[in-house]
Design a protein around this motif. Sequence first.
Motif, PDB file in Angstrom:
ATOM      1  N   ARG A  65      48.683  14.515   2.076  1.00 18.22           N
ATOM      2  CA  ARG A  65      50.053  14.933   1.708  1.00 18.22           C
ATOM      3  C   ARG A  65      50.642  15.849   2.769  1.00 18.22           C
ATOM      4  NH1 ARG A  65      47.843  15.273  -3.333  1.00 18.22           N
ATOM      5  NH2 ARG A  65      47.485  17.501  -3.128  1.00 18.22           N
ATOM      6  N   GLN A  66      49.852  16.795   3.229  1.00 23.56           N
ATOM      7  CA  GLN A  66      50.318  17.751   4.242  1.00 23.56           C
ATOM      8  C   GLN A  66      50.704  17.015   5.533  1.00 23.56           C
ATOM      9  OE1 GLN A  66      47.292  20.516   5.468  1.00 23.56           O
ATOM     10  NE2 GLN A  66      48.760  21.906   6.398  1.00 23.56           N
ATOM     11  N   VAL A 117      54.040  15.124   4.926  1.00 24.20           N
ATOM     12  CA  VAL A 117      55.176  16.051   4.919  1.00 24.20           C
ATOM     13  C   VAL A 117      55.508  16.471   6.345  1.00 24.20           C
ATOM     14  CG1 VAL A 117      55.886  18.391   4.261  1.00 24.20           C
ATOM     15  CG2 VAL A 117      54.857  16.878   2.566  1.00 24.20           C
ATOM     16  N   GLN A 138      59.027  15.828   8.325  1.00 25.45           N
ATOM     17  CA  GLN A 138      59.788  16.961   8.864  1.00 25.45           C
ATOM     18  C   GLN A 138      60.050  16.790  10.354  1.00 25.45           C
ATOM     19  OE1 GLN A 138      57.345  20.263   7.642  1.00 25.45           O
ATOM     20  NE2 GLN A 138      58.489  20.539   5.730  1.00 25.45           N
TER      21      GLN A 138
END
Length: 65
Positions: A31-32, A35, A39
């Motif tokens: 998930r990190q 993301v 970004q």
Amino acid sequence: MSVQSEPVSITRNGKEQGVLLSSREYAALKRQALVSAVQEGRKSGRAGTLDIEAIKNEAKERVDN
């Protein structure tokens, strides 16, 4: 030592070859990375459509490295 409490290093001849972690920790890393990839794409200013497969692949590469 338990995989649920902390990552476990796997070694061969004293050299780290891998790390075993819980599925929860692995999912959090994925998930990190996703993301972060999204970004960076937004910050790049490049117009276009989002290619979710490309984003997933980039996120996977970051997790693997």
